[in-house]
Enzyme design. Sequence first.
Site, PDB file in Angstrom:
ATOM      1  N   HIS A  12      26.406  10.641 -26.151  1.00  0.00           N
ATOM      2  CA  HIS A  12      27.459   9.630 -26.318  1.00  0.00           C
ATOM      3  C   HIS A  12      28.833  10.225 -26.048  1.00  0.00           C
ATOM      4  O   HIS A  12      29.288  11.109 -26.778  1.00  0.00           O
ATOM      5  CB  HIS A  12      27.361   9.073 -27.756  1.00  0.00           C
ATOM      6  CG  HIS A  12      28.334   7.986 -28.030  1.00  0.00           C
ATOM      7  ND1 HIS A  12      28.934   7.797 -29.252  1.00  0.00           N
ATOM      8  CD2 HIS A  12      28.838   7.005 -27.223  1.00  0.00           C
ATOM      9  CE1 HIS A  12      29.742   6.764 -29.184  1.00  0.00           C
ATOM     10  NE2 HIS A  12      29.708   6.270 -27.971  1.00  0.00           N
ATOM     11  N   GLU A  55      28.359  13.277 -28.653  1.00  0.00           N
ATOM     12  CA  GLU A  55      27.335  13.211 -29.695  1.00  0.00           C
ATOM     13  C   GLU A  55      25.967  13.298 -29.020  1.00  0.00           C
ATOM     14  O   GLU A  55      25.673  12.535 -28.101  1.00  0.00           O
ATOM     15  CB  GLU A  55      27.448  11.903 -30.483  1.00  0.00           C
ATOM     16  CG  GLU A  55      28.644  11.882 -31.428  1.00  0.00           C
ATOM     17  CD  GLU A  55      28.805  10.557 -32.163  1.00  0.00           C
ATOM     18  OE1 GLU A  55      29.070  10.587 -33.368  1.00  0.00           O
ATOM     19  OE2 GLU A  55      28.697   9.490 -31.518  1.00  0.00           O
ATOM     20  N   ASN A 102      31.680   6.762 -34.359  1.00  0.00           N
ATOM     21  CA  ASN A 102      31.979   5.327 -34.387  1.00  0.00           C
ATOM     22  C   ASN A 102      31.785   4.708 -35.762  1.00  0.00           C
ATOM     23  O   ASN A 102      32.438   3.713 -36.092  1.00  0.00           O
ATOM     24  CB  ASN A 102      31.115   4.579 -33.369  1.00  0.00           C
ATOM     25  CG  ASN A 102      31.693   4.667 -31.976  1.00  0.00           C
ATOM     26  OD1 ASN A 102      32.834   5.087 -31.795  1.00  0.00           O
ATOM     27  ND2 ASN A 102      30.915   4.287 -30.982  1.00  0.00           N
TER      28      ASN A 102
HETATM   29  N1  3HC Z   1      40.694   9.080 -17.049  1.00  0.00           N
HETATM   30  C1  3HC Z   1      40.908  10.396 -16.798  1.00  0.00           C
HETATM   31  N2  3HC Z   1      41.927  11.109 -17.300  1.00  0.00           N
HETATM   32  C2  3HC Z   1      42.803  10.450 -18.079  1.00  0.00           C
HETATM   33  C3  3HC Z   1      42.677   9.091 -18.394  1.00  0.00           C
HETATM   34  C4  3HC Z   1      41.561   8.394 -17.833  1.00  0.00           C
HETATM   35  N3  3HC Z   1      41.350   7.103 -18.086  1.00  0.00           N
HETATM   36  N4  3HC Z   1      43.701   8.729 -19.200  1.00  0.00           N
HETATM   37  C5  3HC Z   1      44.435   9.822 -19.385  1.00  0.00           C
HETATM   38  N5  3HC Z   1      43.893  10.859 -18.721  1.00  0.00           N
HETATM   39  C6  3HC Z   1      44.359  12.242 -18.735  1.00  0.00           C
HETATM   40  C7  3HC Z   1      45.663  12.375 -17.997  1.00  0.00           C
HETATM   41  O1  3HC Z   1      45.464  12.563 -16.610  1.00  0.00           O
HETATM   42  C8  3HC Z   1      46.256  13.595 -18.663  1.00  0.00           C
HETATM   43  O2  3HC Z   1      45.621  14.751 -18.119  1.00  0.00           O
HETATM   44  P1  3HC Z   1      46.406  16.159 -18.054  1.00  0.00           P
HETATM   45  O3  3HC Z   1      46.739  16.548 -19.463  1.00  0.00           O
HETATM   46  O4  3HC Z   1      45.401  17.061 -17.397  1.00  0.00           O
HETATM   47  O5  3HC Z   1      47.624  15.901 -17.246  1.00  0.00           O
HETATM   48  C9  3HC Z   1      45.804  13.472 -20.116  1.00  0.00           C
HETATM   49  O6  3HC Z   1      44.646  12.617 -20.087  1.00  0.00           O
HETATM   50  C10 3HC Z   1      46.873  12.855 -20.981  1.00  0.00           C
HETATM   51  O7  3HC Z   1      47.205  11.608 -20.407  1.00  0.00           O
HETATM   52  P2  3HC Z   1      48.642  10.957 -20.369  1.00  0.00           P
HETATM   53  O8  3HC Z   1      49.690  12.041 -20.478  1.00  0.00           O
HETATM   54  O9  3HC Z   1      48.745  10.014 -19.244  1.00  0.00           O
HETATM   55  O10 3HC Z   1      48.660  10.028 -21.631  1.00  0.00           O
HETATM   56  P3  3HC Z   1      48.543  10.385 -23.136  1.00  0.00           P
HETATM   57  O11 3HC Z   1      49.056  11.731 -23.468  1.00  0.00           O
HETATM   58  O12 3HC Z   1      49.083   9.181 -23.801  1.00  0.00           O
HETATM   59  O13 3HC Z   1      46.945  10.449 -23.383  1.00  0.00           O
HETATM   60  C11 3HC Z   1      44.896   9.537 -23.957  1.00  0.00           C
HETATM   61  C12 3HC Z   1      46.112   9.386 -23.079  1.00  0.00           C
HETATM   62  C13 3HC Z   1      44.128  10.809 -23.587  1.00  0.00           C
HETATM   63  C14 3HC Z   1      44.010   8.327 -23.691  1.00  0.00           C
HETATM   64  C15 3HC Z   1      45.345   9.620 -25.458  1.00  0.00           C
HETATM   65  O14 3HC Z   1      46.195   8.544 -25.749  1.00  0.00           O
HETATM   66  C16 3HC Z   1      44.209   9.603 -26.434  1.00  0.00           C
HETATM   67  O15 3HC Z   1      43.567  10.617 -26.696  1.00  0.00           O
HETATM   68  N6  3HC Z   1      43.949   8.427 -27.057  1.00  0.00           N
HETATM   69  C17 3HC Z   1      42.874   8.259 -28.028  1.00  0.00           C
HETATM   70  C18 3HC Z   1      41.583   8.038 -27.303  1.00  0.00           C
HETATM   71  C19 3HC Z   1      40.424   7.895 -28.242  1.00  0.00           C
HETATM   72  O16 3HC Z   1      40.530   7.896 -29.463  1.00  0.00           O
HETATM   73  N7  3HC Z   1      39.219   7.727 -27.659  1.00  0.00           N
HETATM   74  C20 3HC Z   1      38.004   7.503 -28.396  1.00  0.00           C
HETATM   75  C21 3HC Z   1      37.712   6.052 -28.421  1.00  0.00           C
HETATM   76  S1  3HC Z   1      36.207   5.654 -29.251  1.00  0.00           S
HETATM   77  C22 3HC Z   1      35.030   5.643 -28.049  1.00  0.00           C
HETATM   78  O17 3HC Z   1      35.299   5.840 -26.893  1.00  0.00           O
HETATM   79  C23 3HC Z   1      33.623   5.454 -28.470  1.00  0.00           C
HETATM   80  C24 3HC Z   1      33.037   4.203 -27.945  1.00  0.00           C
HETATM   81  O18 3HC Z   1      31.649   4.269 -28.123  1.00  0.00           O
HETATM   82  C25 3HC Z   1      33.576   2.978 -28.636  1.00  0.00           C
END
Ligand code: 3HC
Length: 293
Positions: A142, A154, A192
């Site tokens: 996961h 996971e 989750n």
């Molecule tokens: N795909 C690939 N890379 C991405 C991306 C994407 N969609 N979005 C952001 N990135 C990369 C950027 O390129 C950047 O890379 P770098 O450090 O090498 O330059 C890095 O992530 C940071 O991105 P940004 O500077 O543009 O933006 P932020 O610093 O705001 O980070 C984020 C964006 C990584 C999405 C951050 O906001 C974050 O960690 N958010 C929380 C995400 C989270 O909690 N996810 C878990 C969700 S639960 C889940 O998925 C489970 C499911 O089963 C429900």
Amino acid sequence: MVQEFNKVGVVGLGTMGAGIVEVFARAGFHVTGVEIDTSALERGQNHVQTSLERAVSKGKLTAEEQGAIMGRIAFSSTREDLGDADFVVEAVPERMDIKRDVFTDLDSICPPGTILATNTSSLSVTEIAALTRRQEQVVGLHFFNPAPVMKLAEVVGTVNTAPGTLEVVTEVAKRIGKTPVTVTDRAGFVANALLVPYLNHAASVYERGIASREEIDTAITKAAEFPMGPLTLLDMVGLDVSLAVMEVLWEEFRQPRYVPSPLLRRMVSAGLLGRKSGRGFYDYSTGKNPAEE
Ligand code: 3HC
């Protein structure tokens, strides 16, 4: 065994599947991404391409590396192309009828040694494994959104998963740069089961008018240094995906803290699924997230 573990298949090229293809290819694996819907296949290809181009423009990858990574990826609309895969990750939509179709197909297409993993976040890995004749070689793997960035994977075992399978998949997760945690097949697994009720609670706080969406998000980003507020995160994860997780938690444990927020349910019914549909708690139709303005 992991050293010879060279050809990987990914079935389903939505946001998660495309991200998973990228993760494996960047780690040096040869990957075939399969998507039977041809327009989704094109979107998946573009997703990988764009993500790598962004990394090049930021100086995180050289153009040569980008070329080498793309050279390790094949895209296909036919599951039969996974006939020589050592390991397949399924990332199709969260519906048991679709998973059934994929897993019964993979079970007959892939050789007996191939390990089959599901990226499901809301369905039972045990039930999915039981669709095959190789339950000892079926696991959950996961990933978290965005898959190329989030470090956790996971590794979900069932009562029938062979210990050797768990070892191999844990090792693979490390090789692709993830931090694996091994968990049992229970609703929500670990991450989750903790995270989604919090997101659901944020939807309830908003529904009760306690604060605006921006204030709710700011409260959490500034109080706890979370990278995103809960309503922004709900939009990114998808309200439908979050609701599906809440529903299985409720179904399995019947505890009040797992009751889905009525607002979340109504928004999903209305097609307000978050970023992927253009609108969720925020409106993305302008191409901008208002929470960031
Ligand atoms: N795909 C690939 N890379 C991405 C991306 C994407 N969609 N979005 C952001 N990135 C990369 C950027 O390129 C950047 O890379 P770098 O450090 O090498 O330059 C890095 O992530 C940071 O991105 P940004 O500077 O543009 O933006 P932020 O610093 O705001 O980070 C984020 C964006 C990584 C999405 C951050 O906001 C974050 O960690 N958010 C929380 C995400 C989270 O909690 N996810 C878990 C969700 S639960 C889940 O998925 C489970 C499911 O089963 C429900």
